[in-house]
Design an enzyme around this catalytic site. Sequence first.
Site: not given
Ligand code: NDP
Length: 252
Positions: A143, A156
Amino acid sequence: MSLGLFNLTGQRALVTGSSQGIGLALARGLKEAGASVVLNGRDEAKLTAAAEQVGEGCAMLPFDVTDHQAAREAIDAFEADSGAIDILVNNAGMQFRGPLEEFPADAFERLLRTNISSVFNVGQAVARHMIGRGKGKIVNIASVQTALARPSIAPYTATKGAVGNLTKGMATDWAKYGLQCNAIAPGYFDTPLNAALVADPDFTTWLEKRTPAGRWGNVEELVGACIFLASDASSFVNGHILYVDGGITVSL
Ligand code: NDP
């Protein structure tokens, strides 16, 4: 230099947290580059809907990335039954915001397990197989908070700083086995994780002023970086953190 270096035909990529948001966009992009894709998340209904978007030949491997044993068992079984995972994208993550002085301890623990223990859990489980084959590519999703702090998001920020350093450690420890481990550090993207910020016009005004690009990122704009780090095009890149952030990290 040939465009063929970016071709992922014959490679299989596991993307954690790919039922929505960034993970789903990366899965679609890796498939377009020729890879077979394995989706992961905890909710099978969401995964099934995501698999329809990614298209034919897409596999699903549901498990909770915070569970070391579950990750190990799922990946060992997949490798035995379906074949090698050549590319791992450690993308699953979550966010809680709030003032540090009032931040609940259980939320802090959950962030640690979801954002950093997960990279160790799935990274180690997949790397054991990659090491046996003498090759593999790992891309961790960090990030801009890997480099910068923002108010009310300190836990975070701590986890994403650790993702950056674990990436460097993986690269250092596993290069001798033929693995490459790098990270992508996204700026601000409109995904379910950021729903509250997207709904807040004051935040968007701040973001537009603060980011040289003057806007939110589109998740498709992360795909090129991921294909680069997952492919032969990055054959001498290791332990690098690639910021895809519209310039926010380098500007005051
Ligand atoms: P979302 O919340 O949209 O998606 C998160 C995904 O992770 C979902 O598919 C969720 O599926 C899955 N997930 C969460 N916890 C678990 C778990 N314990 N086991 C398996 N799967 C899990 O997040 P983003 O797409 O925005 O973010 C993706 C990554 O990018 C993250 O690491 C985030 O920190 C990082 N990021 C995002 C930014 C942004 O601007 N959006 C900026 C910088 C970094 P489910 O809940 O169904 O299990």
